[in-house]
Write a protein that holds these residues in place. Structure first.
Motif, short mmCIF file in Angstrom:
data_model
loop_
_atom_site.label_atom_id
_atom_site.label_comp_id
_atom_site.label_asym_id
_atom_site.label_seq_id
_atom_site.Cartn_x
_atom_site.Cartn_y
_atom_site.Cartn_z
N CYS B 107 0.89 -1.18 0.10
CA CYS B 107 -0.09 0.03 -0.12
C CYS B 107 1.07 1.17 0.03
O CYS B 107 0.19 2.29 0.24
CB CYS B 107 -0.95 0.12 1.14
N ALA B 108 2.14 1.31 -0.28
CA ALA B 108 2.87 2.42 -0.31
C ALA B 108 2.54 3.26 -1.73
O ALA B 108 2.25 2.60 -2.70
CB ALA B 108 4.48 2.06 -0.59
N PRO B 109 2.65 4.62 -1.66
CA PRO B 109 2.18 5.14 -2.79
C PRO B 109 3.18 4.99 -4.00
O PRO B 109 4.15 4.13 -3.74
CB PRO B 109 2.62 6.54 -2.47
N LEU B 133 -5.68 12.21 -7.06
CA LEU B 133 -6.23 11.23 -6.04
C LEU B 133 -6.20 9.80 -6.73
O LEU B 133 -6.91 9.29 -7.39
CB LEU B 133 -7.60 11.41 -5.47
N SER B 136 -3.90 4.55 -4.48
CA SER B 136 -2.72 4.35 -3.08
C SER B 136 -1.84 5.50 -3.44
O SER B 136 -1.05 5.61 -4.04
CB SER B 136 -1.97 3.16 -3.39
N GLY B 137 -2.51 6.59 -2.41
CA GLY B 137 -1.48 7.77 -2.33
C GLY B 137 -2.20 9.02 -3.12
O GLY B 137 -3.15 8.87 -4.01
N THR B 138 -1.80 10.32 -2.68
CA THR B 138 -2.50 11.45 -3.20
C THR B 138 -1.41 12.51 -3.61
O THR B 138 -0.18 12.34 -2.97
CB THR B 138 -3.46 12.26 -2.36
N ASN B 157 5.84 10.24 -2.94
CA ASN B 157 5.38 10.97 -4.11
C ASN B 157 6.11 12.35 -4.63
O ASN B 157 5.86 12.96 -5.50
CB ASN B 157 4.11 11.36 -4.11
N THR B 267 -8.72 3.95 0.47
CA THR B 267 -8.06 3.39 1.81
C THR B 267 -7.46 2.05 1.38
O THR B 267 -8.19 1.22 1.65
CB THR B 267 -8.67 3.77 2.93
#
Lengths: 268, 283
Positions: B107-109, B133, B136-138, B157, B267
């Motif tokens: 689940c890492a970006p 968005l 997994s990550g923003t 990121n 999430t």
């Protein structure tokens, strides 16, 4: 507890005849719903504009109920309306277990998404981005994202097990009223074990008191855990340091960060 | 009259959806949008309005093959870096060390570029900001403030500073922690990598993503990745991958609304402490 300041008055001091009381109440209600708060920023549609970086100083994260100071928490008058959360008896026992095991069982210690309302008063900043159709809340803790829809949409067909719930809102004058449902049962309400089930239903009321202060109220109802609905009130303050910005913090990656230095030329 | 309109919509909707299959929506060639002026709608603050749901149209994160546009043959690695990439690839199915587990599986970006080779995503725009968005990550692209964060801050990121040039959003990305991989094949760069991205939009619902990476630590020369993207609409077939949206249900009391779509809460928790899912070879 903070005085709401909106529509609040002590009726015992109003020396009016009973027949007049109803009409006075109607006028007061109408005034509270439609009154515009002066001096607050507004969006392109004239709605209060919550855009900005906000943070609570309430200490609610350390315990929603009134509590004395301890080695790891400041003392607090609490943020609930009343002295205690109306737990069902089994749930009170469960909260004691949560407190005893919190170092390992508090979802926050695992960097899991904090949930609603905990993410709001957790003592790290979050940023609100606002459009007429929605508000986007970006939390520095875990970099999680919550959307509050303001476009007339309804909750999707459930049940959905979501960490932050599903948020549908409407405007009551200058107050944003948010109905939040579709929760999972994985989040806590603070770090002393207050909790809820997947039947949690939160109704939030967001209001700008001035350009740099939000009054945040939330009513929590959960027929599986509480005997009746109860409420909290906290203030959120605009972070105003020059150049302040959220810094990405995917908290849950820290436990495996060490495994991912980019591969180096030096071999094992 | 109103009930007639609703009845027609109910009849027409399934036909429209059925008329476009996923096989038709995905593409086998790379369409490239030319740089130029923007002729489409604008946001209230004057940006080209590109908000909404999007997805790549070709390829996925199993491989970078076909996405390298300069040079086309492969990442121009220094020999030692090539060897490390191949080491990761060889152990994807057999992660005998923690670093062989692909970070996205935890689940890492995805990092600046891999995120565009994965699920569909959403763009939201505000004065001074463009948000991406992802599942997994923003990513927060800051406009009009080109000064990057202090160099000591290294982020999954990176730190993104952008500006609009006609129909192109040009983004400078620094502060990369470079812990993510470009694909399950293990391509990587160092935390000294600098990225320049160009998102070139066509008002008809396309954009071309181009990212040029410069990294003196791992590369012999810069390389560029090109990923074609397409707008996801209420008519796009739902597949749980490129289109991760669901139809919005409106409160009847709020009046008539055109069809609209949303994504469920993004999430990623299922894999965040474990091994997660790994790709089959060539999958």
């Amino acid at each position: 507890m903070q005085a709401s300041g909106m529509g609040s008055c002590d009726s015992s001091r109003l020396r009016v005849r009973p027949r007049l009381w109803a009409s006075v109440a109607i006028v007061l209600l109408a005034t509270s719903a439609s009154a515009q708060t002066a001096g607050v920023p507004r969006d392109v549609d004239g709605r209060p504009d919550f855009t900005g970086i906000w943070q609570s100083l309430s200490g609610a994260e350390f315990g929603l109920e009134p509590h004395p100071g301890s080695t790891d928490a400041p003392a607090s008058l609490g943020v609930i309306d009343g002295d205690s959360i109306p737990y069902q008896s089994w749930a009170l026992e469960k909260r004691k277990q949560n407190l005893a095991s919190r170092e390992s069982s508090d979802p926050q210690t695992k960097c899991f998404t904090l949930g609603t309302p905990r993410g709001i008063y957790y003592p790290e900043p979050f940023q609100i981005f606002q459009r007429p159709r929605d508000l986007t809340l970006l939390f520095e803790f875990g970099h999680s994202v919550r959307t509050i829809h303001t476009n007339g949409s309804a909750h999707p067909e459930g049940p959905l097990d979501q960490w932050l719930g599903d948020s549908r809102a409407h405007w009551d004058g200058d107050t944003l009223v948010v109905d939040v449902t579709e929760f999972n049962d994985q989040t806590w309400l603070d770090r002393v074990g207050n909790f809820h089930s997947d039947a949690l239903h939160v109704v939030e009321r967001w209001r700008l008191l001035d350009a740099n202060t939000i009054e945040y109220k939330a009513q929590l109802d959960d027929p599986k855990v509480f005997t009746q609905p109860w409420s909290i009130t906290v203030l959120l303050y605009r972070r105003r340091e020059p150049g302040v910005q959220l810094i990405e913090n995917y908290c849950y990656t820290h436990e495996y960060d060490e495994f991912y230095p980019y591969p180096k030329e030096a071999t094992r | 009259m109103r009930s007639l309109v609703i009845a027609m919509a109910v009849v027409l909707l399934p036909v429209a959806v059925a008329g476009q299959r996923q096989d038709d929506w995905r593409e086998k060639t790379v369409s490239v949008v030319a740089a130029g002026s923007w002729t489409g709608p604008r946001t209230p603050d004057g940006q080209p309005d590109v908000s909404g749901h999007w997805s790549n149209t070709i390829g996925n994160h199993n491989t970078l093959e076909g996405r390298l546009s300069d040079p086309v043959g492969g990442v121009p690695y220094q020999p030692w870096a090539k060897a490390r990439q191949e080491e990761f690839q060889a152990h994807l199915e057999d992660p005998t060390r923690p670093e062989y587990v692909e970070p996205l599986a935890r689940c890492a970006p995805g990092g600046p570029t891999k995120s565009f080779l994965w699920h569909g995503y959403e763009i939201r725009q505000y004065p001074g900001y463009v948000l991406f968005l992802f599942d997994s990550g923003t990513r927060v692209i800051r406009l009009g403030d080109p000064v990057h964060l202090p160099a000591a801050l290294k982020l999954w990121n990176g730190d993104s500073r952008g500006r609009w040039e006609g129909n192109a959003l040009v983004v400078d990305v620094a502060n990369n922690n470079s812990k993510s991989r470009f694909a399950r094949t293990g391509e990587f760069v160092s935390d000294e990598a600098h990225v320049v991205e160009r998102f070139t939009f066509d008002p008809g619902g396309r954009f071309t993503y181009q990212a040029t990476y410069t990294d003196p630590v791992t590369l012999t020369r810069p390389f560029t990745i090109t990923i074609p993207n397409r707008r996801v609409t209420p008519q796009t077939p739902q597949d749980g991958w490129n289109n991760i949206t669901f139809p919005v249900v409106f409160d009847p009391k709020s009046g008539p609304h055109p069809p609209d779509i949303e994504a469920y809460e993004r999430t990623c928790v299922e894999n965040n402490t474990g091994h997660g899912e790994v790709a089959a070879p060539g999958g």
